[in-house]
Design a protein around this motif. Structure first.
Motif, PDB file in Angstrom:
ATOM      1  N   MET A   1      -3.936  16.869  56.836  1.00 39.55           N
ATOM      2  CA  MET A   1      -5.534  16.909  57.312  1.00 39.55           C
ATOM      3  C   MET A   1      -6.187  16.072  55.786  1.00 39.55           C
ATOM      4  SD  MET A   1      -8.266  19.965  58.059  1.00 39.55           S
ATOM      5  CE  MET A   1      -9.967  19.891  58.074  1.00 39.55           C
ATOM      6  N   SER A   2      -6.846  15.260  56.067  1.00 38.85           N
ATOM      7  CA  SER A   2      -7.555  14.601  55.065  1.00 38.85           C
ATOM      8  C   SER A   2      -8.852  15.350  54.522  1.00 38.85           C
ATOM      9  CB  SER A   2      -8.160  13.301  55.578  1.00 38.85           C
ATOM     10  OG  SER A   2      -7.069  12.312  55.819  1.00 38.85           O
ATOM     11  N   LEU A   3      -8.808  15.500  53.260  1.00 38.62           N
ATOM     12  CA  LEU A   3      -9.914  16.176  52.549  1.00 38.62           C
ATOM     13  C   LEU A   3     -11.211  15.217  52.014  1.00 38.62           C
ATOM     14  CD1 LEU A   3     -11.424  18.566  51.342  1.00 38.62           C
ATOM     15  CD2 LEU A   3      -9.788  18.216  49.395  1.00 38.62           C
ATOM     16  N   HIS A   4     -12.369  15.238  52.625  1.00 39.44           N
ATOM     17  CA  HIS A   4     -13.538  14.517  52.351  1.00 39.44           C
ATOM     18  C   HIS A   4     -14.678  15.412  52.277  1.00 39.44           C
ATOM     19  CE1 HIS A   4     -10.776  11.064  52.961  1.00 39.44           C
ATOM     20  NE2 HIS A   4     -10.717  11.151  54.275  1.00 39.44           N
ATOM     21  N   THR A   5     -15.001  15.803  51.059  1.00 40.74           N
ATOM     22  CA  THR A   5     -16.385  16.577  50.967  1.00 40.74           C
ATOM     23  C   THR A   5     -17.249  15.896  50.039  1.00 40.74           C
ATOM     24  OG1 THR A   5     -15.362  17.572  49.124  1.00 40.74           O
ATOM     25  CG2 THR A   5     -14.902  18.573  51.154  1.00 40.74           C
ATOM     26  N   SER A   6     -18.376  16.309  49.685  1.00 44.02           N
ATOM     27  CA  SER A   6     -19.369  15.739  48.894  1.00 44.02           C
ATOM     28  C   SER A   6     -18.616  15.606  47.517  1.00 44.02           C
ATOM     29  CB  SER A   6     -20.576  16.504  48.832  1.00 44.02           C
ATOM     30  OG  SER A   6     -20.265  17.901  48.176  1.00 44.02           O
ATOM     31  N   GLU A   7     -17.694  16.241  47.208  1.00 40.48           N
ATOM     32  CA  GLU A   7     -16.948  16.370  45.954  1.00 40.48           C
ATOM     33  C   GLU A   7     -15.724  15.721  45.815  1.00 40.48           C
ATOM     34  OE1 GLU A   7     -18.588  17.030  42.792  1.00 40.48           O
ATOM     35  OE2 GLU A   7     -20.449  17.626  44.075  1.00 40.48           O
ATOM     36  N   HIS A   8     -14.762  15.791  46.925  1.00 38.77           N
ATOM     37  CA  HIS A   8     -13.568  15.488  46.816  1.00 38.77           C
ATOM     38  C   HIS A   8     -13.191  14.582  47.867  1.00 38.77           C
ATOM     39  CE1 HIS A   8     -13.576  19.467  44.799  1.00 38.77           C
ATOM     40  NE2 HIS A   8     -12.719  18.809  43.902  1.00 38.77           N
ATOM     41  N   ILE A   9     -12.279  13.675  47.790  1.00 40.33           N
ATOM     42  CA  ILE A   9     -11.708  12.410  48.595  1.00 40.33           C
ATOM     43  C   ILE A   9     -10.264  12.789  48.449  1.00 40.33           C
ATOM     44  CG2 ILE A   9     -11.860  10.118  49.111  1.00 40.33           C
ATOM     45  CD1 ILE A   9     -14.367  10.111  47.081  1.00 40.33           C
ATOM     46  N   ASP A  10      -9.481  12.539  49.713  1.00 35.41           N
ATOM     47  CA  ASP A  10      -8.086  12.540  49.696  1.00 35.41           C
ATOM     48  C   ASP A  10      -7.806  10.828  49.793  1.00 35.41           C
ATOM     49  OD1 ASP A  10      -5.568  13.637  50.078  1.00 35.41           O
ATOM     50  OD2 ASP A  10      -5.591  13.524  52.153  1.00 35.41           O
ATOM     51  N   VAL A  11      -6.854  10.641  48.853  1.00 31.18           N
ATOM     52  CA  VAL A  11      -6.380   9.100  48.662  1.00 31.18           C
ATOM     53  C   VAL A  11      -4.724   9.184  48.841  1.00 31.18           C
ATOM     54  CG1 VAL A  11      -8.446   8.493  47.386  1.00 31.18           C
ATOM     55  CG2 VAL A  11      -6.516   9.449  46.179  1.00 31.18           C
ATOM     56  N   GLN A  12      -4.325   8.080  48.783  1.00 36.08           N
ATOM     57  CA  GLN A  12      -2.851   7.758  48.933  1.00 36.08           C
ATOM     58  C   GLN A  12      -2.567   6.773  47.818  1.00 36.08           C
ATOM     59  OE1 GLN A  12      -1.026   5.770  52.323  1.00 36.08           O
ATOM     60  NE2 GLN A  12       0.736   7.142  52.060  1.00 36.08           N
ATOM     61  N   LEU A  13      -1.571   7.109  47.010  1.00 38.42           N
ATOM     62  CA  LEU A  13      -0.978   6.122  46.100  1.00 38.42           C
ATOM     63  C   LEU A  13      -0.389   5.061  46.436  1.00 38.42           C
ATOM     64  CD1 LEU A  13      -0.377   5.597  42.905  1.00 38.42           C
ATOM     65  CD2 LEU A  13       1.512   7.085  43.046  1.00 38.42           C
ATOM     66  N   THR A  14      -0.741   3.884  46.312  1.00 35.94           N
ATOM     67  CA  THR A  14      -0.166   2.695  47.115  1.00 35.94           C
ATOM     68  C   THR A  14       0.280   2.016  46.340  1.00 35.94           C
ATOM     69  OG1 THR A  14      -2.340   1.555  47.191  1.00 35.94           O
ATOM     70  CG2 THR A  14      -1.787   2.795  48.914  1.00 35.94           C
ATOM     71  N   GLN A  15       0.309   1.767  44.974  1.00 35.86           N
ATOM     72  CA  GLN A  15       1.053   0.997  44.051  1.00 35.86           C
ATOM     73  C   GLN A  15       1.088   1.562  42.518  1.00 35.86           C
ATOM     74  OE1 GLN A  15       0.603  -3.490  43.564  1.00 35.86           O
ATOM     75  NE2 GLN A  15      -0.696  -2.991  41.938  1.00 35.86           N
ATOM     76  N   ILE A  16       2.025   1.331  42.013  1.00 35.34           N
ATOM     77  CA  ILE A  16       2.375   1.787  40.424  1.00 35.34           C
ATOM     78  C   ILE A  16       2.928   0.415  39.742  1.00 35.34           C
ATOM     79  CG2 ILE A  16       3.351   3.125  38.750  1.00 35.34           C
ATOM     80  CD1 ILE A  16       3.905   5.293  40.866  1.00 35.34           C
ATOM     81  N   ASN A  88       6.102  10.272  34.914  1.00 34.73           N
ATOM     82  CA  ASN A  88       7.650  10.737  35.332  1.00 34.73           C
ATOM     83  C   ASN A  88       7.534  11.093  36.838  1.00 34.73           C
ATOM     84  OD1 ASN A  88       8.373  10.169  33.004  1.00 34.73           O
ATOM     85  ND2 ASN A  88       8.007  12.233  32.323  1.00 34.73           N
ATOM     86  N   VAL A  89       6.399  11.551  37.630  1.00 37.21           N
ATOM     87  CA  VAL A  89       6.858  12.146  38.955  1.00 37.21           C
ATOM     88  C   VAL A  89       6.389  11.498  40.094  1.00 37.21           C
ATOM     89  CG1 VAL A  89       6.135  14.210  40.011  1.00 37.21           C
ATOM     90  CG2 VAL A  89       6.360  14.198  37.791  1.00 37.21           C
ATOM     91  N   PRO A  90       4.958  10.977  39.934  1.00 34.99           N
ATOM     92  CA  PRO A  90       4.351  10.416  41.210  1.00 34.99           C
ATOM     93  C   PRO A  90       5.160   9.029  41.852  1.00 34.99           C
ATOM     94  CG  PRO A  90       2.698  10.503  39.654  1.00 34.99           C
ATOM     95  CD  PRO A  90       4.012  10.922  38.797  1.00 34.99           C
ATOM     96  N   ARG A  91       5.137   9.229  43.184  1.00 34.33           N
ATOM     97  CA  ARG A  91       5.835   7.969  43.790  1.00 34.33           C
ATOM     98  C   ARG A  91       4.916   7.457  44.734  1.00 34.33           C
ATOM     99  NH1 ARG A  91       8.562   8.899  40.090  1.00 34.33           N
ATOM    100  NH2 ARG A  91      10.530   9.289  40.173  1.00 34.33           N
ATOM    101  N   VAL A  92       5.028   6.098  45.098  1.00 38.42           N
ATOM    102  CA  VAL A  92       3.944   5.419  45.877  1.00 38.42           C
ATOM    103  C   VAL A  92       4.244   6.170  47.376  1.00 38.42           C
ATOM    104  CG1 VAL A  92       3.930   3.140  47.333  1.00 38.42           C
ATOM    105  CG2 VAL A  92       4.260   3.161  44.886  1.00 38.42           C
ATOM    106  N   GLY A  93       3.049   6.230  47.876  1.00 37.51           N
ATOM    107  CA  GLY A  93       2.831   7.112  49.325  1.00 37.51           C
ATOM    108  C   GLY A  93       2.655   8.408  49.154  1.00 37.51           C
ATOM    109  N   GLU A  94       2.274   9.059  48.014  1.00 37.29           N
ATOM    110  CA  GLU A  94       2.216  10.393  47.872  1.00 37.29           C
ATOM    111  C   GLU A  94       0.722  10.542  47.878  1.00 37.29           C
ATOM    112  OE1 GLU A  94       3.703  11.925  44.287  1.00 37.29           O
ATOM    113  OE2 GLU A  94       5.797  11.980  45.077  1.00 37.29           O
ATOM    114  N   ARG A  95       0.108  11.623  48.284  1.00 34.62           N
ATOM    115  CA  ARG A  95      -1.407  11.936  48.376  1.00 34.62           C
ATOM    116  C   ARG A  95      -1.816  12.607  47.284  1.00 34.62           C
ATOM    117  NH1 ARG A  95      -3.122  12.640  54.745  1.00 34.62           N
ATOM    118  NH2 ARG A  95      -1.860  10.834  55.478  1.00 34.62           N
ATOM    119  N   PHE A  96      -3.229  12.305  46.760  1.00 35.29           N
ATOM    120  CA  PHE A  96      -3.668  12.871  45.945  1.00 35.29           C
ATOM    121  C   PHE A  96      -5.157  13.265  46.125  1.00 35.29           C
ATOM    122  CE2 PHE A  96      -0.459  10.820  43.554  1.00 35.29           C
ATOM    123  CZ  PHE A  96       0.123  11.654  42.414  1.00 35.29           C
ATOM    124  N   THR A  97      -5.834  14.226  45.404  1.00 33.58           N
ATOM    125  CA  THR A  97      -7.075  14.491  45.521  1.00 33.58           C
ATOM    126  C   THR A  97      -7.805  13.847  44.363  1.00 33.58           C
ATOM    127  OG1 THR A  97      -6.824  16.565  46.987  1.00 33.58           O
ATOM    128  CG2 THR A  97      -9.186  16.233  46.030  1.00 33.58           C
TER     129      THR A  97
END
Length: 320
Positions: A1-16, A88-97
């Motif tokens: 479920m995507s999180l979109h509020t006045s303060e927070h946004i759900d995004v996906q890491l697409t490139q490093i 060291n940790v994040p990978r392309v495709g993972e989601r963040f807030t």
């Protein structure tokens, strides 16, 4: 479920992408929405990491782009672990807030001339500013200092700009080069807007050199507060909501002490510049060491940045 509020946004890491030695950029795209909120050059976002950690990063990309946000992170082996985790940790495709963009370092697009002085990772907000000024056809000049060429993030991108040879001046510490901040400021014509982002010494020199300039034309952003963090200890913090009394020992900050005792406190820069760890003060007199609160707010003693400030009174009662 995507999180979109006045303060927070759900995004996906697409490139490093590796931008320089120990500097990587991260591209985020929206999840469940076609565009991200608009931002202005100089803005930053708060990135939410595991263990309730929050880190603030400047947006590097062109503000015209609504389909992505791009940040850059420098690996800091002696930091609180956020940059090491990001490298060291994040990978392309993972989601963040993330947070909505915020801007404490705005660009004046109408200035007759803009002069930027930056050091190291301080280039990140400036890259976005230059992209914007290029788009609107405004005049600018950049003085960019780095330890060595291999550690100068975005130097190759900047070199591709038309007339970069005359508008971008590089300084490499390993070659004995340092920008003469005072001279740069003094040479700037009247009406020039001056910007600085970099290490403490550079920003201090910049503020001193700009003392006689109109202050509405002087802009700076720090990595860390001008003062060292209060770690002398020797006082107690009282949690107003549950009455707990916790001793702050020498060598510890209030934030260190709260985290050691399992108190849930958000923090980001850990340096007193971002405001994330702001906590209300119910009683007591803080020893303010931050660069976030205004002089009036500090005098009012109604809030404290627990990452770097201490207490001038034996007891500090916090709204926690």
């Amino acid at each position: 479920m995507s999180l979109h509020t006045s303060e927070h946004i759900d995004v996906q890491l697409t490139q490093i992408r590796l931008e320089a030695d120990d500097v990587a950029s991260y591209e985020f795209r929206p999840v469940g929405m076609s565009e991200l909120p608009a931002f202005q050059a100089g803005a930053h976002i708060d990135l939410h990491l595991p263990e309730n950690r929050v880190r603030s990063y400047s947006l590097v990309n062109d503000p015209q782009e609504r389909y992505r946000y791009v940040i850059a992170v420098q690996r800091e082996a002696t930091g609180r672990g956020g940059s090491m985790w990001m490298h060291n940790v994040p990978r392309v495709g993972e989601r963040f807030t993330i947070s909505q963009p915020k801007n404490d370092f705005p660009l004046c697009e109408s200035a007759r001339e803009s002069v930027f002085i930056c050091g190291g990772i301080g280039i990140t907000p400036v890259v976005s500013m230059i992209r914007r000024l290029e788009r609107v056809g405004a005049s600018w000049h950049l003085h960019y200092a780095a330890r060595e060429c291999a550690r100068a993030a975005y130097a190759d991108d900047l070199a591709q700009i038309v007339d970069a040879d005359s508008r971008v001046e590089m300084y490499f510490q390993n070659e004995g080069q340092r920008p003469d901040v005072r001279s740069i400021v003094e040479r700037a014509p009247a009406g020039t807007h001056l910007y600085c982002c970099g290490p403490r010494g550079m920003v201090d020199d910049f503020i001193d050199a700009c003392a006689v300039r109109p202050q509405e034309e002087v802009h700076f952003e720090r990595f860390a507060a001008a003062n060292d963090a209060a770690s002398e200890g020797g006082f107690e913090v009282v949690l107003h909501r549950d009455g707990r009394r916790i001793a702050v020992s020498p060598g510890k900050t209030i934030l260190d002490t709260l985290l050691d005792h399992g108190v849930d406190v958000q923090y980001a820069c850990s340096s007193g510049v971002c405001g994330t760890c702001r906590v209300g003060v119910v009683d007591g007199v803080p020893d303010h060491r931050d660069d976030f609160l205004s002089d009036e707010e500090k005098a009012g003693n109604c809030a404290v940045m627990v990452c770097c400030s201490g207490s001038l009174s034996p007891t500090l009662v916090l709204d926690l």
